[in-house]
Write a protein that holds these residues in place. Sequence first.
Motif, PDB file in Angstrom:
ATOM      1  N   LEU A 222      -6.514   5.648   3.506  1.00  0.00           N
ATOM      2  CA  LEU A 222      -6.732   4.287   3.998  1.00  0.00           C
ATOM      3  C   LEU A 222      -7.003   4.243   5.491  1.00  0.00           C
ATOM      4  O   LEU A 222      -7.805   3.445   5.974  1.00  0.00           O
TER       5      LEU A 222
ATOM      6  N   TYR B   7       2.312   1.779  -3.449  1.00  0.00           N
ATOM      7  CA  TYR B   7       1.261   2.276  -4.339  1.00  0.00           C
ATOM      8  C   TYR B   7       0.991   3.765  -4.102  1.00  0.00           C
ATOM      9  O   TYR B   7       0.813   4.525  -5.060  1.00  0.00           O
ATOM     10  N   GLU B   8       0.972   4.176  -2.823  1.00  0.00           N
ATOM     11  CA  GLU B   8       0.728   5.583  -2.504  1.00  0.00           C
ATOM     12  C   GLU B   8       1.820   6.478  -3.075  1.00  0.00           C
ATOM     13  O   GLU B   8       1.539   7.558  -3.624  1.00  0.00           O
TER      14      GLU B   8
ATOM     15  N   ALA C  37       0.828  -1.208   0.000  1.00  0.00           N
ATOM     16  CA  ALA C  37       0.000   0.000   0.000  1.00  0.00           C
ATOM     17  C   ALA C  37       0.862   1.257   0.000  1.00  0.00           C
ATOM     18  O   ALA C  37       0.558   2.238  -0.694  1.00  0.00           O
TER      19      ALA C  37
END
Length: 267
Positions: free
Chosen positions: A236, A40-41, A37
Amino acid sequence: MFVTRLISGIVLVLGLIAVFVFGEPALTIVFGLLGLAAVYELLRVFSQHDKPLGFLALAGTCIYYVLIYFDMQSWIMFLLTALLVIMLAFYVTSYPRIRIETVAEVFLAAVYAGGLLSFVIFTRHLDHGEWLVWLIVIGSWGADTCAYCVGKVIGKHHFSELSPKKTIEGCIGGVVGAGLIAFGYSFFVPEMDLFIFSPKIVFPLVAVVSAVVSIFGDLTASAIKRNYDVKDYGRLIPGHGGVMDRFDSVIFVAPFVYYLIVLTSII
């Protein structure tokens, strides 16, 4: 906002307690997903999350954590080398449509966000790792909390333009506070024959160094956001933003805690 942030923080801590206590396989799975994650960010900030190089970085991150899960760390250097070579080959074959700066950004995302976070797993795998891994939390989130409290009360001198609310007094308070928390924590851990010195010396030392490092971890993530005019890395974690927003200092602190523990174990 405060209530949402508080509830999210409590859930995060409870989740960490569960993962740190039970260890594998949850440990690598959870931090593998967090690492993915975070990568990806960063890729989204670089506008590469939906591009071929971005997919390569995400695939490399997945393979990286699979290697860790199956205890195949000896292949990690080969993976990083292969990933870089493949990215450079793609750069050459796509020239001039892709610039070398893009390759650097994407590779940075994989190593910085995905790779450094994995040292939480490596620390937990050490002897007495279920106790030692909390030094990462103390050196990052513990220091950050102490810095916030001290800065609110007596903070007057601005520390960096990258963080308007960060003060010199707060930073000092964070470092000292982390050391004191680690010293207190050393009284609750079981007997360890891991260190040359007593945990009452090693733990505060590790926490103080980690707290200093955490300042630059936080500022690094802030600098990237400033460069790309981004407010938060994601949404998130309610009240906190993305994984990078919440784990920015952990990413920097984890490798230092791991190697300081190893160093103080062999001196």
